[in-house]
Every structure is written in C-alpha cells, then in structure tokens.
Write a protein that holds these residues in place. Structure first.
Motif, short mmCIF file in Angstrom:
data_model
loop_
_atom_site.label_atom_id
_atom_site.label_comp_id
_atom_site.label_asym_id
_atom_site.label_seq_id
_atom_site.Cartn_x
_atom_site.Cartn_y
_atom_site.Cartn_z
N LEU A 11 0.86 -1.18 0.00
CA LEU A 11 0.00 0.00 0.00
C LEU A 11 0.89 1.23 0.00
CD1 LEU A 11 -2.54 -1.08 2.79
CD2 LEU A 11 -2.81 -1.36 0.31
N SER A 12 0.54 2.22 -0.83
CA SER A 12 1.34 3.45 -0.92
C SER A 12 0.44 4.63 -0.58
CB SER A 12 1.93 3.61 -2.32
OG SER A 12 2.86 4.67 -2.34
N MET A 13 0.93 5.51 0.31
CA MET A 13 0.08 6.57 0.88
C MET A 13 0.92 7.78 1.25
SD MET A 13 -0.37 4.45 4.42
CE MET A 13 -0.38 2.94 3.45
N ARG A 14 0.28 8.85 1.74
CA ARG A 14 1.03 10.00 2.21
C ARG A 14 1.77 9.62 3.49
NH1 ARG A 14 -1.87 13.65 5.94
NH2 ARG A 14 -3.73 12.61 6.69
N PRO A 15 2.94 10.20 3.75
CA PRO A 15 3.77 9.78 4.89
C PRO A 15 3.04 9.79 6.23
CG PRO A 15 5.00 11.27 3.47
CD PRO A 15 3.60 11.24 2.95
N ALA A 16 2.17 10.81 6.47
CA ALA A 16 1.50 10.93 7.76
C ALA A 16 0.54 9.78 8.03
CB ALA A 16 0.76 12.26 7.83
N SER A 17 0.14 9.04 7.00
CA SER A 17 -0.83 7.96 7.18
C SER A 17 -0.16 6.63 7.55
CB SER A 17 -1.65 7.76 5.90
OG SER A 17 -2.42 8.90 5.61
N ILE A 18 1.14 6.53 7.37
CA ILE A 18 1.81 5.25 7.56
C ILE A 18 1.71 4.78 9.01
CG2 ILE A 18 4.09 4.13 7.57
CD1 ILE A 18 4.63 5.66 4.94
N GLY A 19 1.90 5.70 9.96
CA GLY A 19 1.80 5.34 11.38
C GLY A 19 0.45 4.76 11.75
N PRO A 20 -0.66 5.47 11.48
CA PRO A 20 -1.99 4.93 11.82
C PRO A 20 -2.29 3.60 11.13
CG PRO A 20 -2.13 7.27 11.30
CD PRO A 20 -0.74 6.85 10.98
N VAL A 21 -1.89 3.46 9.85
CA VAL A 21 -2.18 2.22 9.12
C VAL A 21 -1.34 1.07 9.68
CG1 VAL A 21 -1.96 1.08 6.88
CG2 VAL A 21 -2.95 3.37 7.02
N LYS A 22 -0.07 1.34 9.94
CA LYS A 22 0.79 0.28 10.49
C LYS A 22 0.28 -0.17 11.85
CE LYS A 22 5.29 0.43 9.94
NZ LYS A 22 6.74 0.74 10.10
N SER A 23 -0.17 0.79 12.66
CA SER A 23 -0.65 0.48 14.01
C SER A 23 -1.82 -0.49 13.97
CB SER A 23 -1.05 1.77 14.72
OG SER A 23 -1.60 1.50 15.99
#
Length: 758
Positions: free
Chosen positions: A706-718
């Motif tokens: 999945l590729s997204m804006r940097p700020a979204s990586i934390g919430p998605v990974k969590s």
C-alpha cells in the motif's frame, strides 16, 4: 483630465454628486452611533434626490436582506422587514447585482407587496446594489410617488453614493442595533468547505492577496485626486513595461499575459471612467475600486473563458494600482505571523512552494482535490481546506483561525468553547503520533503473520526526509510532473537528471517508483496550450500525451536512466488503458536505453518497468499483458471515479460512492487474483490506502503493498499490527453474502469489538 465641456458628465450632475458626497463626509465626521448615522444618510439622500423615500437594506446573512434604515417608509418596519435574495424588487437587485429602474413598481416583474412598510403609494423605484469588489453587501433604494423613470445622470449619482456606502459598511460605520448591523470581521465564523489534505492546524491568517481598505472614499479636492490617479497610473505603466522587458525572449504565454496588462494599463476608456468617478466626488482609490467592482460583477456573469481571463487581468491591475495609491498590501512590508494559515482564492504550485513548510495550514476559496495546490499541500503535509466560500472576504490578516482538514471545516475567530475542543483534538492527534513513532522501525506484520509493505507517495525533494521518519519501506509513487508544473518553461534533461539523482541519493537504497509525466486533465503545464476538452479527466492526458509527444517522453526517460548511474531504477507509466500503450511506452524506454549504451553512459543495474491501473479496461487486458508487465499499481483515486462514473472533482457526487462498496471491492479482488495467477507484483496507491479501515480491507482481500502520504503510515501500520486479516476477510465475505451494498459497517463493528477506536 475631464473638461467642463465633457458631454458624458454635465456640470450640474458633477455639482449635485459632489454636494451630496460633501454632506455625506460631514455625517461621517460626526461622533454618532451607527444607526443614527445611517438614519441621517437616508434622509440626506432623499433630500438631495428630491424623492419621498430612501431606504438601505443590508445582508443579515448570506440569503436574507434586512431593512436597516429608511426615510419615507414606516419607521416600525426598520429591522423587522426582511426579504430573501431574489424576493421582490430589492431581492432581485441583490441576486443579479443589476440596477432596477421602473416608473411603475407594482406592475414590475417580481414586485412583492409589504404592507408593514407603507410603500404601496410610491410608484417609481430605483434599486442599486451596494457591493464591494463583487461582494454584495446590500441594496440602496430611492422611491417617489411620481410615476417616472430616473434619468441616467440620477442613476450615476446614486451609483456613486452606493459605492461610498459599501466602503462605509466595510469600515464598520453602521455598526449598531439589528442583526445586519453587527461589526464585520469581528464575530466568530464557521465556514464549511471540502477536504484537500487531512490534518488539523491552528494559527493566524495570512492573506495571499491582502485586502486593500479604502479609508477615504470621498474626495475633498477632485483636482488633487486626478493628479494622484495620473501619477499612480504612470507608475503602474512603468512597472508593467519593466516586467515586459524582463520577460522578452522567454515564455510566449507569459509575454501574452503581460501584453494584455499593458493594453489595460494604457486603456483610455478605463482611465476616463475613473476620472469621471473622481469628478463626481470619489477619491482616486474609490474610483479605482468602483471600476474593479464593476469588472468583478461582470466576471461572475461571463461564461466565456477568454473574457473571464481578461477581466481577471483587469482585476489584478486594479489591485496593483490600489496598492500604489494606498501604500497597502505588499508595499507595507507587513510581516507574516509565526504561525501562518494561508488564505487565497486559489494559488499555483510555484507560489505555494515559495511559502514552503512555514505554513501551518491552507484555506482556498476555489481549488480541488486534484489541483496543483492540493498535490503540493499533500507533499508538504499541510492541512488544506478547499471550496471555503467567501473566506477571502471574511478573513483579515492576523485573525485567529483553526483548520480542520479532516472535516473540511474552518473556524475563523473561534470562541473559547471551540478553541478548547479543537485543542483537545489536536492534543489527541499529537499523542497518537508519539505512539506511532514507537513502531516506526517495526514491520506492518498482522496477527495472522502477513507482512504488508507500506510505502509513501512523494513529489518533491522536501518529501524525502519523511521516508525515514515515517517508517515507510520505500517510495511507492514519486510524481515527476511537479517539476514541470512549477516552471514557466520546459525543464532541461540535465536539470531533471540531477534532481532524480538527488531523490535516489536521499532514498539511501530504498526503492523509488518514478511515475512518468502525468499531465493533462487538471494538471496543465503553464507553457503548453490548454486543450479545450469537454471532459479533460477522460481526455488527452498522461501516457496519451507522452506517446503523442515522444520527444518529451524520451527526454524524461533519458534523465531517469542517467540519474540511476548504474543503480537499480523503477519506472511506472500512468493512465495505461490498453496493453498496446504499455508496449509502445516500453519501446520508447528500450530506445532510450540503447542510446545510453551507444553514448557510453552507465546502464541501471536493474530496470523494473510497470504501469498504473487507473482505468477498468486494463483489468481485463489479455493474459500476456499480466505476464509481461513488470508490476502494476492500482491508482485508486482515478479508478474509483471511473468505476462509479463520479467525478472526484465534483463535490456533489464524489463522496456518494464508497471504496468499501461491495462492487468496487469485488472488482479490486478480481485484479488481485489475476496478478496472483501470473505472479505480477501489485500495489494500491491513493488516498484510500492511507485510511486505516480501507487499508485493512484492501490488505484482507490480498494486497500486500500500500502506498500513501507519509503521515498515514503510522496509523495504518498500528492497526495492521493488531488485526487478523483472515478474520477481516470472513467479515467482508459474510457482508457480501448478506447482500449488503458496503462492507464498511460490518468491518467497523468488528474492529470496534476488537477494541479499535474507528
């Protein structure tokens, strides 16, 4: 200059207008309350116009006019009589912004009888808009018992008075009792718009185009005002000529714009109209603004794009002239606040990049989710609200402002309750960011053992520091068009090669997927002739432009090959609808590769070439395409709008269709299965990849990247690290079997039962 013999303006009319404005100046100089001042003004106008009635209606809210003062109608009707925009003759003036002049008001189209005013005995009616720079503030009305149309000279005189009333309203001269007489720019304001970039921000307003405030609308010495206008126009002409000299030999389109500027700056008609307004008693600034208001009113009525652009040129010149006359705006050297939230009608990518990361937030009156400004805002991770109606007229430099990019809401001059709630929300977001930092180096491994690769989208060098800080595994999409959009001419191959090399250096060995030039649709290069297409999103764009203009594509491919300088290189072609387009693009890559070999340049250690699947047609390409293509990336934003036939730039429909709609999710699953059959690497790129619930569902149906804006990586990974995707898949299948239109409710209920706050 205007001579006494000028037939367009008689000496008698000038004298009447000046006398009336002179008396208005006297009323303004008195120390009196707003209502008292307005009462005196309507009495004065009635006397000067020799009419029994003069009334002022001001906006109570965006749709309602309120009678705020009258001479001649019943006094008890003041602050009681209200009209909707479009209702009655007064409402018609407010809606159209045009003068209504009739000898028989009761017989006129749209007349509304209001018994509480006692106006039924008055036959003639003259209504004029009170407006400033295209913003409707109210309506000025004069009436008489005598059945007659008012003369052209009388109309012109009252127009000048309406202009002065607009300036006085803007300056707060009529603040007092009544909802329509509250101080402008002082009360809290909630403005709803659309989400351009998620996130929250608090700061103070910084206007991209500061409002010029005319504090002296009435001239004391017309001759002196004429001289001031003449000197200011001469400075304006010199400035335009200087810009033209500097642009010669450069971009043709820019030269055309500047030539239009020079034409307007030297327009005798424009100058004559402003001189006539001064002769009637306006100051030089008020005369310029009166003509500017007329141009803006016309601009809102004109559909022809060329004429709108020319009126915009005149509007811009008027702003420059006002700044010269008043010393306001850019000439003042005003300092940007330490926490600026940028307010603008619209803004180009180059201008936005000039502000850089200093901005806390951005609010635009226009804009779109796919606009250049939105792309840059996402790259800079700055909250953006678009379609914030009237924000440029409501906000003043320095106003306290809070921006909710998640909801598309702006709180202007918020009260203490809103401030407290908003700060609580921002504190919770900050705590979440700290929690995400603790898992930055850990993989996005689910409870059932699947590892999902989370990558970031980028388009600027400024994005690359986020690669390490966000915990992204690589760059799943690097948009190369931004380097073309922020320039006034085509960038050179050497410049692009140097930039792409710096991107690879900054990635420190992590994979970077370079998407080739994706222009057209909403992304039009300043130096390319715009294509007049009825539906540009479905028109000449992206790979279609590249194949039709192979020289540009070859230049970019050569720049990418040279930037790699022997390192691995990954390239992706956008908006591929048919396998033949991909094959043709690969043929261009092979030609570029062979040329680099002949020239003795280093060849990439490995070359991976893929395509973006953004059209439903590519999902049904022949098996051979899936065997041959290096990798596929689903472009979720475009694919969804084409799948649902819902333009994502159209606010009326873009939110009506859900990514977790069973039909769309099943379609994505079909693509996953085809790629699995041929071992074709597949990723999902777009806004939906960065939304935790959507990300969980996409991973559950088989997407591993999945590729997204940097700020979204934390919430998605969590959330991925805390779910069992096999159970989520069962929830999806059960909802589908029940015939539900969307799996969203079922998945959200499941995640909440597992303790997730979604």
């Amino acid at each position: 200059m205007i001579s006494d013999r000028d037939p367009s303006l008689s000496g008698e009319s000038r004298t009447d207008s000046r006398r009336m404005l002179g008396r208005l100046r006297g009323v303004m100089a008195e120390q009196s309350a707003g209502q008292e001042r307005l009462d005196k003004i309507v009495r004065l106008i009635s006397e000067e116009m020799h009419c029994e009635v003069c009334s002022v209606y001001l906006f109570r809210d965006t749709e309602t006019l309120e009678l705020c003062a009258t001479e001649g109608l019943k006094a008890e009707a003041v602050h009681q009589t209200r009209l909707r925009v479009g209702e009655g003759l007064v409402g018609r003036v407010a809606r159209a912004g045009h003068v209504i002049n009739t000898a028989d008001a009761p017989s006129a189209r749209g007349f509304r009888y209001m018994p509480e005013t006692g106006e039924e005995i008055y036959s003639s009616f003259l209504g004029l808009p009170i407006q400033r720079l295209g913003e409707m503030l109210g309506v000025l009305v004069v009436q008489s018992k005598e059945a007659r149309e008012f003369s052209e000279l009388e109309v012109e005189t009252v127009e000048v008075v309406a202009m002065v009333l607009a300036e006085m309203t803007e300056l707060g001269a009529f603040v007092g009792e009544g909802a329509a007489l509250k101080a402008r720019h002082s009360e809290p304001k909630l403005i709803r718009g659309g989400t351009g970039q998620e996130g929250s921000a608090e700061g103070h307003v910084w206007l991209h185009e500061p409002r010029v405030v005319v504090t002296n609308p009435i001239a004391e010495d017309p001759q002196k005002e004429l001289e001031r206008l003449s000197e200011a126009v001469e400075k304006l002409r010199v400035g335009v000529n200087r810009m033209l000299d500097g642009a010669k030999g450069g971009d043709t389109d820019q030269l055309e714009v500047l030539e239009a500027y020079r034409m307007f700056a030297n327009s005798k008609g424009w100058m004559r109209r402003m001189e006539e307004d001064i002769a009637r008693g306006l100051s030089a600034e008020a005369a310029v603004e009166k003509e500017q208001s007329t141009a803006r009113a016309r601009m809102s009525q004109v559909n022809d794009q060329y004429l709108r652009e020319r009126l915009h040129d005149l509007d811009d010149l008027s702003n420059r002239l006002l700044r010269i006359l008043t010393g306001q705006g850019s000439e003042t050297g005003a300092e940007m606040p330490p926490d600026p939230v940028l307010i603008a009608r619209n803004i180009g990518p180059a201008e936005l990049l000039d502000y850089g990361r200093s901005l806390k937030g951005i609010v635009l009156e226009q804009g779109s989710v796919g606009s250049h400004a939105a792309i840059v805002a996402r790259a800079l991770a700055i909250p953006l609200v678009i379609h914030a109606e009237r924000i440029t007229t409501e906000a003043l430099n320095g106003d306290h402002i809070m921006v909710d990019g998640d909801q598309g809401i702006v709180h202007l001059r918020p009260d203490d309750t809103v401030v407290s709630a908003f700060r609580d929300k921002m504190a919770m977001e900050a705590e979440a960011v700290e929690r995400y930092a603790s898992i930055r180096e850990k993989p996005a491994e689910t409870l059932d053992g699947r590892v999902i690769s989370l990558q970031m989208n980028a388009g600027l060098m400024a994005d690359l520091p986020s690669l390490e800080g966000s915990g992204a595994d690589g760059v799943g999409l690097f948009r190369t068009e931004l380097q073309f959009l922020v320039r006034n001419q085509m960038p050179r191959r050497t410049e692009l090669a140097a930039l792409y090399a710096r991107v690879l250096d900054a990635a420190q060995g992590k994979r970077v997927v370079f998407r080739t030039l994706d222009i057209g649709s909403d992304k039009v290069l300043p130096y390319m002739k715009p294509q007049d297409e009825p539906n540009p999103a479905l028109g000449w764009r992206a790979i279609r432009v590249g194949l039709d203009k192979p020289g540009v594509m070859r230049m970019q491919l050569q720049a990418l090959l040279r930037a790699a300088s022997g390192r691995p290189l990954t390239v992706m072609f956008p908006f591929v609808a048919q396998s033949e387009e991909y094959n043709s693009a690969c043929a261009e890559m092979n030609k570029a590769l062979e040329r680099e070999r002949i020239l003795g340049h280093a060849i990439p250690e490995s070359l991976d070439v893929g395509a973006m699947l953004e059209t439903p047609s590519l999902a049904f390409a022949p098996d051979k395409f899936f065997e041959d293509v290096g990798f596929l990336s689903i472009g979720g934003n475009d694919l969804k709008q084409f799948f649902f036939a819902a333009d994502r730039e159209n606010e009326r429909v873009r939110r009506r269709y859900d990514t977790l709609n069973v039909s769309f999710l099943s379609f994505i699953e079909t693509i996953v299965q085809r790629c699995q059959k041929f071992d074709t690497p597949l990723s999902f790129c777009g806004e939906d990849a960065g939304r935790p619930v959507e990300a969980v569902c996409l991973a559950a149906i088989g997407l591993d990247t999945l590729s997204m804006r940097p700020a979204s990586i934390g919430p998605v990974k969590s959330i991925l690290r805390g779910v069992d995707l096999s159970q989520v898949k069962s929830v999806i299948d059960e909802a589908r079997n029940r015939g539900e239109q969307s799996v969203r409710r079922a998945v959200v209920d499941y995640l909440r039962s597992e303790g997730w706050a979604v």
